[in-house]
Design a protein around this motif. Structure first.
Motif, PDB file in Angstrom:
ATOM      1  N   LYS A 129       0.937  -1.216   0.186  1.00  0.00           N
ATOM      2  CA  LYS A 129      -0.086  -0.059   0.018  1.00  0.00           C
ATOM      3  C   LYS A 129       0.824   1.247   0.013  1.00  0.00           C
ATOM      4  CE  LYS A 129      -4.090  -1.896   2.572  1.00  0.00           C
ATOM      5  NZ  LYS A 129      -4.715  -1.847   3.705  1.00  0.00           N
ATOM      6  N   MET A 130       0.280   2.289  -0.379  1.00  0.00           N
ATOM      7  CA  MET A 130       1.127   3.485  -0.370  1.00  0.00           C
ATOM      8  C   MET A 130       1.595   3.885   0.977  1.00  0.00           C
ATOM      9  SD  MET A 130      -0.517   7.166  -1.943  1.00  0.00           S
ATOM     10  CE  MET A 130      -0.704   6.415  -3.504  1.00  0.00           C
ATOM     11  N   VAL A 131       2.744   4.456   1.023  1.00  0.00           N
ATOM     12  CA  VAL A 131       3.322   4.839   2.399  1.00  0.00           C
ATOM     13  C   VAL A 131       2.873   6.291   2.724  1.00  0.00           C
ATOM     14  CG1 VAL A 131       5.529   5.165   3.456  1.00  0.00           C
ATOM     15  CG2 VAL A 131       5.453   3.362   1.859  1.00  0.00           C
ATOM     16  N   LEU A 132       2.306   6.293   3.906  1.00  0.00           N
ATOM     17  CA  LEU A 132       1.828   7.589   4.256  1.00  0.00           C
ATOM     18  C   LEU A 132       2.777   8.435   5.117  1.00  0.00           C
ATOM     19  CD1 LEU A 132      -1.859   6.546   4.980  1.00  0.00           C
ATOM     20  CD2 LEU A 132      -0.772   7.260   2.676  1.00  0.00           C
ATOM     21  N   HIS A 133       3.085   9.497   4.769  1.00  0.00           N
ATOM     22  CA  HIS A 133       3.831  10.524   5.592  1.00  0.00           C
ATOM     23  C   HIS A 133       5.167   9.901   5.832  1.00  0.00           C
ATOM     24  CE1 HIS A 133       0.442  13.471   6.456  1.00  0.00           C
ATOM     25  NE2 HIS A 133      -0.353  12.251   6.534  1.00  0.00           N
ATOM     26  N   GLY A 134       5.800   9.528   4.701  1.00  0.00           N
ATOM     27  CA  GLY A 134       7.154   8.806   4.875  1.00  0.00           C
ATOM     28  C   GLY A 134       7.180   7.854   5.704  1.00  0.00           C
ATOM     29  N   GLY A 143     -10.494   1.264   1.129  1.00  0.00           N
ATOM     30  CA  GLY A 143     -10.607   2.239  -0.044  1.00  0.00           C
ATOM     31  C   GLY A 143     -11.914   3.107   0.242  1.00  0.00           C
ATOM     32  N   ARG A 144     -11.785   4.160  -0.608  1.00  0.00           N
ATOM     33  CA  ARG A 144     -12.815   5.198  -0.359  1.00  0.00           C
ATOM     34  C   ARG A 144     -14.320   4.627  -0.551  1.00  0.00           C
ATOM     35  NH1 ARG A 144     -13.258  10.432  -4.101  1.00  0.00           N
ATOM     36  NH2 ARG A 144     -13.813   8.811  -5.497  1.00  0.00           N
ATOM     37  N   ASP A 145     -14.334   3.979  -1.620  1.00  0.00           N
ATOM     38  CA  ASP A 145     -15.749   3.369  -1.958  1.00  0.00           C
ATOM     39  C   ASP A 145     -16.435   2.282  -1.017  1.00  0.00           C
ATOM     40  OD1 ASP A 145     -15.584   4.930  -4.300  1.00  0.00           O
ATOM     41  OD2 ASP A 145     -14.943   3.139  -5.790  1.00  0.00           O
ATOM     42  N   PRO A 291     -12.876   2.240 -10.482  1.00  0.00           N
ATOM     43  CA  PRO A 291     -11.569   2.475 -10.285  1.00  0.00           C
ATOM     44  C   PRO A 291     -10.419   1.521 -10.210  1.00  0.00           C
ATOM     45  CG  PRO A 291     -12.671   2.903  -8.159  1.00  0.00           C
ATOM     46  CD  PRO A 291     -13.641   2.831  -9.294  1.00  0.00           C
ATOM     47  N   LEU A 292      -9.405   1.562 -10.981  1.00  0.00           N
ATOM     48  CA  LEU A 292      -8.466   0.149 -10.823  1.00  0.00           C
ATOM     49  C   LEU A 292      -7.715   0.170  -9.498  1.00  0.00           C
ATOM     50  CD1 LEU A 292      -7.334  -2.017 -12.978  1.00  0.00           C
ATOM     51  CD2 LEU A 292      -5.460  -0.296 -13.327  1.00  0.00           C
ATOM     52  N   PHE A 293      -7.433   1.165  -9.103  1.00  0.00           N
ATOM     53  CA  PHE A 293      -6.854   1.225  -7.714  1.00  0.00           C
ATOM     54  C   PHE A 293      -7.741   2.092  -6.847  1.00  0.00           C
ATOM     55  CE2 PHE A 293      -3.396   0.448 -10.228  1.00  0.00           C
ATOM     56  CZ  PHE A 293      -2.453  -0.613  -9.485  1.00  0.00           C
ATOM     57  N   ASP A 294      -8.543   1.614  -5.839  1.00  0.00           N
ATOM     58  CA  ASP A 294      -9.490   2.287  -4.951  1.00  0.00           C
ATOM     59  C   ASP A 294      -8.670   2.889  -3.815  1.00  0.00           C
ATOM     60  OD1 ASP A 294     -11.892   2.958  -3.794  1.00  0.00           O
ATOM     61  OD2 ASP A 294     -12.420   0.933  -2.759  1.00  0.00           O
ATOM     62  N   LEU A 295      -8.243   3.998  -4.057  1.00  0.00           N
ATOM     63  CA  LEU A 295      -7.508   4.845  -3.042  1.00  0.00           C
ATOM     64  C   LEU A 295      -8.352   5.167  -1.880  1.00  0.00           C
ATOM     65  CD1 LEU A 295      -5.313   7.270  -5.160  1.00  0.00           C
ATOM     66  CD2 LEU A 295      -4.686   4.954  -4.125  1.00  0.00           C
ATOM     67  N   SER A 296      -7.835   5.126  -0.563  1.00  0.00           N
ATOM     68  CA  SER A 296      -8.669   5.774   0.293  1.00  0.00           C
ATOM     69  C   SER A 296      -8.503   7.316   0.590  1.00  0.00           C
ATOM     70  CB  SER A 296      -8.015   5.176   1.815  1.00  0.00           C
ATOM     71  OG  SER A 296      -6.675   5.394   1.976  1.00  0.00           O
ATOM     72  N   ASP A 301      -4.990  12.238   0.154  1.00  0.00           N
ATOM     73  CA  ASP A 301      -4.284  13.280   0.895  1.00  0.00           C
ATOM     74  C   ASP A 301      -2.682  13.167   0.613  1.00  0.00           C
ATOM     75  OD1 ASP A 301      -6.727  14.130   1.415  1.00  0.00           O
ATOM     76  OD2 ASP A 301      -6.764  13.392   3.441  1.00  0.00           O
ATOM     77  N   GLU A 302      -2.389  11.884   0.783  1.00  0.00           N
ATOM     78  CA  GLU A 302      -1.081  11.765   0.643  1.00  0.00           C
ATOM     79  C   GLU A 302      -0.361  12.169  -0.893  1.00  0.00           C
ATOM     80  OE1 GLU A 302       3.148  10.476   1.378  1.00  0.00           O
ATOM     81  OE2 GLU A 302       1.425  10.927   2.631  1.00  0.00           O
TER      82      GLU A 302
END
Length: 365
Positions: A129-134, A143-145, A291-296, A301-302
């Motif tokens: 998953k995406m690394v948040l705030h380093g 995910g947002r949905d 969405p292909l990637f369901d971002l939260s 924000d990141e």
């Protein structure tokens, strides 16, 4: 130690107030940005470490309902990143005083390499998953949905089960929840009394023979590549580029010097490519318009935060010495005759120029 943890958790507002006051006063320490003064940076690092430890104690409170930041069951990677970021300025100042301006980059590079390894471990441990705030924030949000769907349905619309007792959502303490809980317990007891013994034995045998339902496992590298294809590979590449960018930047400065444009442009190019790739693949839609990637919300924000960090390039050499410094000096001369405003503007510009001399303040890593 446990008594101290209980005290911190019971007085978290008081602890936060003291930490904010102490961290604010460190900017007023004499010779804060002196090349030969380690004391103020040691005080700042010590306060930062204390703050990070207190935050970790508060976030890992056992009774905390919001478990989004709890890492008690695994290695506290986010705490490690925070401690490294608090120590790196002290490492830079100490290395500069003891070994000189040129050799200090060896120690800065070692610090950045350690942070890269920890962030890669966070990236792998979170299921890519995406690394948040380093890495200082734990990315376990849905995910947002899925999150919005859960919010629309409401927590009180889905009964849950806890030790054989059904509660009405997450609030069994209200009147309606207690009534439904009592009804469900009555129904469960009545069903157990009415069912014959042989049926209970069969159900017990089936429970033994059937494998238990497994919780969802975190995705692996192969599963991401198989499900997302090329776009999954691009997502992984963009995130890894963002993680290793600070180390590449430091190594190039170590080789070419701070006044060379090559490290500056290379770092900027890596940031632009990484953010461009991530923005592209996360905006893609499937054939069904999903969405292909369901971002939260945190991940969106990141992405915005990373774009805002590009402003730090204005404060990095050689751009700062050639352009930004001249603008700051010109602004200071204009505001100097103005009462009060001129004083605060001078102090703010002085702090900005002093902070610019430290790599770790402008690294954005």
């Amino acid at each position: 130690m446990e008594a101290y943890k209980r005290w911190v958790r019971a007085n978290k507002d008081y602890v936060h107030s003291l930490e904010s006051l102490a961290n604010g006063l460190t900017w007023l320490l004499p010779e804060r940005f002196s090349e030969s003064e380690i004391g103020p940076e040691a005080v700042t690092s010590f306060l930062g470490i204390i703050t990070a430890v207190h935050e970790h104690i508060i976030e890992t409170t056992p009774t905390q309902r919001n478990t989004g930041q709890v890492e008690s069951s695994s290695f506290p990677y986010s705490l490690c990143i925070t401690l490294l970021k608090d120590l790196e300025t002290l490492v830079e100042v100490a290395a500069q005083q003891i070994f000189g301006d040129d050799r200090k980059w060896n120690f800065i590079a070692a610090t950045e390499a350690t942070k890269v390894l920890v962030r890669l471990a966070i990236f792998w441990n979170s299921g890519y998953k995406m690394v948040l705030h380093g890495g200082e924030s734990v990315n376990i949000e849905k995910g947002r949905d899925a999150y919005n769907s859960q919010q629309r349905q409401g927590h009180f619309a889905n009964p849950g089960n806890l030790n054989g007792t059904y509660y009405y959502g997450q609030a069994p303490w209200n009147l309606e929840g207690r009534a439904l809980s009592a009804l469900s317990r009555f129904g469960a007891n009545a069903r157990m009394l009415s069912e014959p013994t042989w049926l209970l034995r069969v159900q017990h045998q089936q429970a033994i023979m059937e494998p238990p339902i497994k919780t969802a496992e975190k995705p692996s590298l192969s599963s991401i590549l198989s499900e997302k294809g090329v776009y999954g590979g691009l997502f992984l590449m963009g995130e890894v580029m963002f993680i290793v960018r600070p180390l590449v930047y430091v190594l190039l400065i170590r080789k070419n010097g701070t006044q060379s444009w090559f490290p500056w442009f290379t770092s900027l190019a890596i940031d632009l490519i990484a953010n461009g790739v991530l923005s592209y693949v996360t905006a893609l839609r499937t054939i069904r318009k999903d969405p292909l990637f369901d971002l939260s919300n945190q991940e969106r924000d990141e992405l915005r935060r990373r774009k805002l960090m590009w402003a730090l390039y204005l404060m990095r050499d050689p751009f700062f010495m050639k352009y930004t410094r001249k603008r700051l000096d010109h602004t200071q001369k204009l505001l100097e005759p103005v009462p009060v405003i001129g004083f605060f503007a001078e102090k703010l510009i002085e702090l900005s120029i002093g902070a610019q001399t430290r790599y770790t303040y402008m690294s954005g890593s």
